[in-house]
Design an enzyme around this catalytic site. Sequence first.
Site, PDB file in Angstrom:
ATOM      1  N   HIS A  20      -0.517  -6.575   7.454  1.00  0.00           N
ATOM      2  CA  HIS A  20      -0.354  -6.951   6.038  1.00  0.00           C
ATOM      3  C   HIS A  20       0.146  -8.387   5.926  1.00  0.00           C
ATOM      4  O   HIS A  20       1.064  -8.785   6.629  1.00  0.00           O
ATOM      5  CB  HIS A  20       0.680  -6.037   5.358  1.00  0.00           C
ATOM      6  CG  HIS A  20       0.233  -4.621   5.254  1.00  0.00           C
ATOM      7  ND1 HIS A  20       1.110  -3.571   5.086  1.00  0.00           N
ATOM      8  CD2 HIS A  20      -0.999  -4.067   5.283  1.00  0.00           C
ATOM      9  CE1 HIS A  20       0.431  -2.443   5.021  1.00  0.00           C
ATOM     10  NE2 HIS A  20      -0.855  -2.711   5.143  1.00  0.00           N
ATOM     11  N   SER A  65       3.013  -3.938   9.540  1.00  0.00           N
ATOM     12  CA  SER A  65       3.393  -4.653   8.333  1.00  0.00           C
ATOM     13  C   SER A  65       4.661  -5.439   8.663  1.00  0.00           C
ATOM     14  O   SER A  65       4.769  -5.999   9.754  1.00  0.00           O
ATOM     15  CB  SER A  65       3.569  -3.655   7.195  1.00  0.00           C
ATOM     16  OG  SER A  65       3.717  -4.309   5.970  1.00  0.00           O
ATOM     17  N   ASP A  87       1.532   2.891   4.532  1.00  0.00           N
ATOM     18  CA  ASP A  87       0.151   2.664   4.941  1.00  0.00           C
ATOM     19  C   ASP A  87      -0.009   3.051   6.411  1.00  0.00           C
ATOM     20  O   ASP A  87       0.895   2.850   7.219  1.00  0.00           O
ATOM     21  CB  ASP A  87      -0.200   1.187   4.731  1.00  0.00           C
ATOM     22  CG  ASP A  87      -1.701   0.929   4.736  1.00  0.00           C
ATOM     23  OD1 ASP A  87      -2.468   1.896   4.585  1.00  0.00           O
ATOM     24  OD2 ASP A  87      -2.099  -0.235   4.883  1.00  0.00           O
TER      25      ASP A  87
END
Lengths: 192, 275
Positions: free
Chosen positions: A41, A14, A135
């Site tokens: 992401h 991310s 995540d």
Amino acid sequence: MEKNKFDIITIGGSAGSIGVALILLKSLPEHFQIPIVLIIHRMKNITSQLNKLLAKELGIKEVVEPEDKEPIRAGIIYLAAQNYHLLVEQGNTFSLDYSEPVNFSRPSIDVSFESIARVYKHKTLAILLSGANKDGAAGLGRVIGEGGTAIVQSPETAEYPAMPKAAIDINPSVLIQSPEQTVHYLLNQITT
Amino acid sequence: MDENNSIHIKELDEILQMLLHRYGYDFSNYTKASLLRRVNRFAKETDSATAYDLKYKLLNSEPIFQLFLQEVTVNVTELFRDPAYYKSLREKVLPVLASYPIIKIWHAGCSTGEEVFSMCIMLHEAGLLKRARIYATDINPANLEKARSGIIPLAHMKEYTTNYLKSGGKNDFADYYSARYDHAIINEELRSQVIFSQHNLVSDNVFNEFQFISCRNVMIYFDKQLQDRVLQLFYDSLSSLGFLTLGLKETLLFSVVKDKFNNIHKTTKIYRRKD
């Protein structure tokens, strides 16, 4: 050394992960013989050219955003498309899913890691990089549960350490590595 | 094994068999990875610790099955989702549809209707709405009921308005709905040409002929075999040179009908029957 210890490498990241992902990808031998799946992401409603940017940086023809039911091929770098979860099916094809975001993320790293682990089992190598949420933590748990190998970027080398920390917290058996160590690890495991 | 995934693929198959016999819904050709994830989520929400537990509940309670249907079929949808797609429709499809005296449209897998309403707005702006007959179908009766009401949550309206403007919309988007509390209702006039009805792509057949079929992000939940069945159904339901539109990451490339369609706009997945 066992030839091709892994049948797939998947990398989740991310915030702060793209530079590290590039370091890892650049270290790969030119004719690696497995598929590589990136879950990064991105913003939802801004069309991103990340696949083109990565391809340019790596000096390769393309980084593929897989479409639904696309066969998974060795030697290709795939990037999860914006705004869909990316899964794999038995028989080694991709499938997509537009259900709710998981961990506020779509694509969610957890969803992809779990799905890849279910199909590729102990032949899975999953690497989780810098990021600001949690995540990927549960997904790495699944990779380990299926006998695969899980690597987490060491939090002190990560621009945003929250995601690596969350994964380390719930998965005591992950390998914690700096990007340099992961490069070394990959060179030892990936044959061409 | 982590506790989030108590149900395994074999057990999933057993549950699906039971649902087919008990309720007549056949999920056996849904993609396993995605379905397993949602069934496990449902098991967790209903406190079903084992597959047996879940099977027992589903078998003995129709309301639980209705909930299951709601949860495991994906019902995430937006107004003017993927503005680039709507922009292509405006530019490449609507001018062609304008040549038909009656424009027949099928939205297959319409969920709660957001994409249908978006299409109605576009047809209205092109002056075509009155000539359009729009059939919007879904597997799930609860979705259809919501869709018929024309009511959508207000929470994302700002995003929808941005989408609309990006799609080339020139009007004041707020003119198309009335907001009250946390919901908005799409103007009745815009919905007047739509018929919502139940249709299951797995088991139902051709019911009319259309110049335009939209089925976006529905078949991603189907395996290749079922996708091929549905695509053949769409081919058979389209008039000559009719349009078929898919989600941005869907493709006919791996399907049985790939040679029967031209892709007239690559990135927005607008296909047209060749013959």
